[in-house]
Enzyme design. Structure first.
Site, PDB file in Angstrom:
ATOM      1  N   ARG A  51       0.802  -1.226   0.000  1.00 57.99           N
ATOM      2  CA  ARG A  51       0.000   0.000   0.000  1.00 57.99           C
ATOM      3  C   ARG A  51       0.836   1.278   0.000  1.00 57.99           C
ATOM      4  O   ARG A  51       0.608   2.190  -0.796  1.00 57.99           O
ATOM      5  CB  ARG A  51      -0.903   0.049   1.244  1.00 57.99           C
ATOM      6  CG  ARG A  51      -2.213  -0.645   1.117  1.00 57.99           C
ATOM      7  CD  ARG A  51      -2.595  -1.217   2.460  1.00 57.99           C
ATOM      8  NE  ARG A  51      -1.625  -2.253   2.770  1.00 57.99           N
ATOM      9  CZ  ARG A  51      -1.742  -3.522   2.355  1.00 57.99           C
ATOM     10  NH1 ARG A  51      -2.810  -3.882   1.694  1.00 57.99           N
ATOM     11  NH2 ARG A  51      -0.801  -4.417   2.608  1.00 57.99           N
ATOM     12  N   THR A  52       1.772   1.371   0.930  1.00 58.65           N
ATOM     13  CA  THR A  52       2.428   2.658   1.139  1.00 58.65           C
ATOM     14  C   THR A  52       3.262   3.041  -0.075  1.00 58.65           C
ATOM     15  O   THR A  52       3.165   4.171  -0.575  1.00 58.65           O
ATOM     16  CB  THR A  52       3.299   2.602   2.415  1.00 58.65           C
ATOM     17  OG1 THR A  52       2.507   2.065   3.473  1.00 58.65           O
ATOM     18  CG2 THR A  52       3.797   3.977   2.801  1.00 58.65           C
ATOM     19  N   LYS A  80      25.654  -3.265  -0.149  1.00 63.15           N
ATOM     20  CA  LYS A  80      27.132  -3.190  -0.141  1.00 63.15           C
ATOM     21  C   LYS A  80      27.612  -2.422   1.079  1.00 63.15           C
ATOM     22  O   LYS A  80      28.801  -2.142   1.207  1.00 63.15           O
ATOM     23  CB  LYS A  80      27.629  -2.488  -1.400  1.00 63.15           C
ATOM     24  CG  LYS A  80      27.182  -3.123  -2.697  1.00 63.15           C
ATOM     25  CD  LYS A  80      27.655  -2.266  -3.880  1.00 63.15           C
ATOM     26  CE  LYS A  80      26.671  -2.318  -5.018  1.00 63.15           C
ATOM     27  NZ  LYS A  80      26.903  -1.246  -5.984  1.00 63.15           N
ATOM     28  N   ARG A 101      10.889   3.916   3.809  1.00 63.58           N
ATOM     29  CA  ARG A 101      10.518   2.908   4.818  1.00 63.58           C
ATOM     30  C   ARG A 101      11.777   2.157   5.217  1.00 63.58           C
ATOM     31  O   ARG A 101      12.603   1.818   4.358  1.00 63.58           O
ATOM     32  CB  ARG A 101       9.496   1.922   4.260  1.00 63.58           C
ATOM     33  CG  ARG A 101       9.285   0.743   5.197  1.00 63.58           C
ATOM     34  CD  ARG A 101       8.084  -0.068   4.839  1.00 63.58           C
ATOM     35  NE  ARG A 101       6.857   0.669   5.105  1.00 63.58           N
ATOM     36  CZ  ARG A 101       5.644   0.125   5.036  1.00 63.58           C
ATOM     37  NH1 ARG A 101       5.508  -1.140   4.700  1.00 63.58           N
ATOM     38  NH2 ARG A 101       4.576   0.846   5.293  1.00 63.58           N
ATOM     39  N   HIS A 129       4.349   5.706  11.776  1.00 64.02           N
ATOM     40  CA  HIS A 129       3.885   5.589  10.380  1.00 64.02           C
ATOM     41  C   HIS A 129       2.919   6.756  10.133  1.00 64.02           C
ATOM     42  O   HIS A 129       1.705   6.569  10.039  1.00 64.02           O
ATOM     43  CB  HIS A 129       3.201   4.238  10.188  1.00 64.02           C
ATOM     44  CG  HIS A 129       2.999   3.820   8.765  1.00 64.02           C
ATOM     45  ND1 HIS A 129       3.196   4.656   7.681  1.00 64.02           N
ATOM     46  CD2 HIS A 129       2.608   2.625   8.243  1.00 64.02           C
ATOM     47  CE1 HIS A 129       2.931   3.990   6.566  1.00 64.02           C
ATOM     48  NE2 HIS A 129       2.575   2.765   6.876  1.00 64.02           N
TER      49      HIS A 129
HETATM   50  N1   CP Z   1      -0.569  -0.079   5.752  1.00 66.71           N
HETATM   51  C1   CP Z   1       0.680  -0.320   5.288  1.00 66.71           C
HETATM   52  O1   CP Z   1       1.669   0.297   5.701  1.00 66.71           O
HETATM   53  O2   CP Z   1       0.724  -1.305   4.329  1.00 66.71           O
HETATM   54  P1   CP Z   1       2.024  -1.738   3.530  1.00 66.71           P
HETATM   55  O3   CP Z   1       2.964  -2.403   4.528  1.00 66.71           O
HETATM   56  O4   CP Z   1       1.550  -2.684   2.467  1.00 66.71           O
HETATM   57  O5   CP Z   1       2.668  -0.508   2.968  1.00 66.71           O
END
Ligand code: CP
Length: 316
Positions: A51-52, A80, A101, A129
């Site tokens: 999603r993100t 590396k 992320r 998040h």
């Molecule tokens: N909700 C969420 O962060 O989903 P993903 O891990 O798929 O990005």
């Protein structure tokens, strides 16, 4: 340069302006379709995501911009030994904004200290998040018409659940909310979330392991996955997995206007028979994700709303 590392990277007024902008774009995206012509978003994802990453990329494409990046540290020079600090110094030459992320808590914050462009925390370990939090706020506001005077139940992995930590911080900015944290003893909310988010504003909260008893009194239920990837031992995960499984029978105990949120992905904590219940709001969250991330990109790039002339972030 402003960054979005935690919900409170933006003031409450800025957060509300961001939600308003996302709502506007959701209703009528046409005026926004070329605002990022010639701009590039980099998605640096050192940890899996559906999603993100894809919704940040979709958001930039829907604003007329372009995207580049990597999905998985093994496909970048991190494999590396390159540091996050060096990586963002490099990528600042290639992109106008970065979504990162990372499995390590604090990595996006460290990146923001070295980047020459805005950095968005797209999830750092078990910490935060914030873009998911804005999605959650947008969805709660759509369903309940307000963000205050709500009783919110958080259920599942509250220890490692970064979406829970960030949403708790965000909802504690509003008056009259009550927090019910439902988890096994071993997956309770971390102490630091209580001291940083709940205690300074004297928020009312309770902790329990009993979902069914709490369901009748909730205005909102936020379910989460037991996250295998965060456990140090397989044995510990196997002991706790499947500890909460919401199904239609259990939902009979809940108010008819209690939305069920989940950041997804889910495993077995929400059964498929809940999907057709009008209270299921988790695919609304997915839908809202694109508009929230469009709004975050516009906010951090300081691009005014062409309809209202307003900018989201003060001082830009
Ligand atoms: N909700 C969420 O962060 O989903 P993903 O891990 O798929 O990005």
């Amino acid at each position: 340069v402003r960054h979005f590392i935690e919900p409170n990277s933006f003031s409450l007024n800025e957060q509300l302006a961001l939600l308003d902008l996302a709502d506007r774009m959701e209703k009528d995206p046409a005026p926004y379709a070329h605002l990022c012509d010639g701009r590039i978003l980099a998605t640096l994802f050192y940890e899996p995501s559906t999603r993100t990453r894809l919704s940040f990329e979709s958001a930039m494409l829907r604003l007329g911009g372009k995207t580049l990046g990597f999905a998985g540290a093994q496909l970048s020079s991190a494999s590396k030994g390159e540091t996050v600090e060096d990586t963002v110094r490099v990528v600042s030459n290639y992109a106008d904004i970065i979504a990162m992320r990372h499995p390590k808590e604090g990595a996006p914050l460290r990146a923001s200290m070295y980047a020459r462009v805005p950095v968005i925390n797209a999830g750092d370990g078990g910490h935060a998040h914030p873009s998911q939090t804005m999605i959650d706020l947008m969805t709660i506001r759509q369903r309940k018409g307000r963000l205050d005077h709500l009783t919110i139940g958080f259920c599942g992995d509250l220890k490692f659940g970064r979406t829970v930590h960030s949403l708790t911080a965000a909802l504690s900015q509003f008056e009259g909310n009550r927090f019910v944290f439902i988890s096994p003893e071993d997956l309770r909310l971390p102490r630091y979330v209580k001291t940083e988010s709940l205690e300074p504003t004297h928020q009312v909260y309770k902790e329990t392991d009993d979902l069914e008893t709490e369901l009748p009194g909730l205005d909102v239920l936020y379910m989460t996955r037991i996250q295998q990837e965060r456990f140090f031992s397989e044995e510990e995960y196997l002991r706790l997995k499947g500890c909460y499984q919401l199904d239609e029978d259990m939902l009979k105990l809940a108010p008819l206007d209690m939305p069920v949120l989940h950041p997804l992905p889910r495993i077995d904590e929400i059964k498929l028979d809940v999907d057709n219940d009008p209270r299921a709001a988790y695919f609304d969250q997915v839908h809202n994700g694109v508009y929230i991330r469009m709004a975050i990109i516009l906010a951090l790039l300081g691009i005014p709303n062409p309809v209202t002339g307003k900018i989201v972030l003060n001082g830009k």
